[in-house]
Design an enzyme around this catalytic site. Sequence first.
Site, PDB file in Angstrom:
ATOM      1  N   ASP A  21      12.132  34.083  45.674  1.00 39.43           N
ATOM      2  CA  ASP A  21      13.012  32.905  45.753  1.00 39.43           C
ATOM      3  C   ASP A  21      14.095  33.045  46.827  1.00 39.43           C
ATOM      4  O   ASP A  21      14.637  34.137  47.037  1.00 39.43           O
ATOM      5  CB  ASP A  21      13.663  32.742  44.362  1.00 39.43           C
ATOM      6  CG  ASP A  21      14.210  31.358  44.118  1.00 39.43           C
ATOM      7  OD1 ASP A  21      13.666  30.394  44.684  1.00 39.43           O
ATOM      8  OD2 ASP A  21      15.174  31.242  43.340  1.00 39.43           O
ATOM      9  N   HIS A  65      16.564  22.659  42.071  1.00 35.93           N
ATOM     10  CA  HIS A  65      17.326  23.922  42.005  1.00 35.93           C
ATOM     11  C   HIS A  65      18.620  23.669  41.238  1.00 35.93           C
ATOM     12  O   HIS A  65      19.007  22.539  41.009  1.00 35.93           O
ATOM     13  CB  HIS A  65      17.647  24.420  43.422  1.00 35.93           C
ATOM     14  CG  HIS A  65      16.481  25.095  44.082  1.00 35.93           C
ATOM     15  ND1 HIS A  65      16.485  26.418  44.438  1.00 35.93           N
ATOM     16  CD2 HIS A  65      15.263  24.619  44.425  1.00 35.93           C
ATOM     17  CE1 HIS A  65      15.323  26.736  44.985  1.00 35.93           C
ATOM     18  NE2 HIS A  65      14.559  25.651  44.987  1.00 35.93           N
ATOM     19  N   ASP A  75      14.026  29.795  52.601  1.00 33.57           N
ATOM     20  CA  ASP A  75      15.305  29.086  52.638  1.00 33.57           C
ATOM     21  C   ASP A  75      15.881  29.145  54.042  1.00 33.57           C
ATOM     22  O   ASP A  75      16.679  30.020  54.375  1.00 33.57           O
ATOM     23  CB  ASP A  75      16.265  29.682  51.607  1.00 33.57           C
ATOM     24  CG  ASP A  75      17.533  28.846  51.481  1.00 33.57           C
ATOM     25  OD1 ASP A  75      17.741  27.955  52.323  1.00 33.57           O
ATOM     26  OD2 ASP A  75      18.309  29.098  50.547  1.00 33.57           O
TER      27      ASP A  75
HETATM   28  O1  G3H Z   1      16.626  29.153  42.779  1.00 37.12           O
HETATM   29  C1  G3H Z   1      17.224  29.319  41.702  1.00 37.12           C
HETATM   30  C2  G3H Z   1      17.985  28.281  41.096  1.00 37.12           C
HETATM   31  O2  G3H Z   1      18.205  27.192  41.870  1.00 37.12           O
HETATM   32  C3  G3H Z   1      18.837  28.569  39.922  1.00 37.12           C
HETATM   33  O3  G3H Z   1      20.049  27.852  39.919  1.00 37.12           O
HETATM   34  O4  G3H Z   1      21.389  29.503  38.650  1.00 37.12           O
HETATM   35  O5  G3H Z   1      22.239  27.221  39.071  1.00 37.12           O
HETATM   36  O6  G3H Z   1      20.353  27.576  37.490  1.00 37.12           O
HETATM   37  P1  G3H Z   1      21.062  28.040  38.699  1.00 37.12           P
HETATM   38 ZN    ZN Z   2      17.985  27.767  44.021  1.00 34.50          ZN
END
Ligand code: G3H
Ligand code: ZN
Length: 280
Positions: free
Chosen positions: A81, A208, A103
């Site tokens: 990720d 996200h 990203d």
């Molecule tokens: O890529 C991971 C997420 O977008 C998690 O976001 O920690 O705000 O739930 P969050």
């Molecule tokens: Zn994220």
Amino acid sequence: MALVPTAELMENTRGGVGAFNVITVEHAEAIVDGAGRAERPVILQISENAIKFHHGQIAPIAAATAAVAETSDVPVALHLDHVTDASLWEVAPQHGFGSVMIDASKLPYAENVDETGRAVEYLNSRGLWVESELGQVGGKDGEAPLSAHAPGARTSPDEAAAYVMDTGVDALAVAVGSSHAMTTRDAVLDHDLIAAIKEAVAIPLVLHGSSGVPDAELAKAVRGGMIKINIGTALNIAYTDAVRGHLAANPDNVDPRKYLAAAREAMAAKVSHFLTVLAG
Ligand code: G3H
Ligand code: ZN
């Protein structure tokens, strides 16, 4: 069942797919446990930041997470990720990942397209599925684009359509009202914008920063076409609250297994709840 390619899991799952961030082995165990309880497939995702936390080493946490996935009774995919460093996405195939989120959202549009397109070519040819995102829409000239998940950022449906064509990505992260790392659950999603982006773009859409989105909003977003729902902070809140609670009640305890077991159980309950909400 166990570890499956992300493309296969996405293809075969009806309703929303929960993708939860793994920092420690207990996170992976809790997520697989919660998915089993909800009887839903799940994505275990490890971020570039989590790898930095593990002394910059991808192998130990990826191997442990993949091994936990193999114990599952429900399908589990492994996703890398928020990758900004090309040397990291290049090694994703050899560490068992079925997908990567590139990203490049802080780069200007043309550079984002180049970098993402290069990753799509490399990773798709090795069977991996690629997600990416556009930077903030409407940034002023000369200003570095913000992440699409900065508070207030929004994705333009027209720009999203062009970006998908230009890059060939398999899934698109969109800015529709959520933002990362919220510790309150009061984000309001723009459901008209979700509908417009879904109309403009044929590939799965990814939300996200879903920790800050209330259950009813998440369920509505899934009904409106959001498919992959990324959740990290909510699990860390459950983890930390459980550790604090355990240590406050047992100030003499020095056995980490006791408070980590409490943390793992709290995360598993959260995962099961979220997956039930997302199932529709
Ligand atoms: O890529 C991971 C997420 O977008 C998690 O976001 O920690 O705000 O739930 P969050
Ligand atoms: Zn994220």
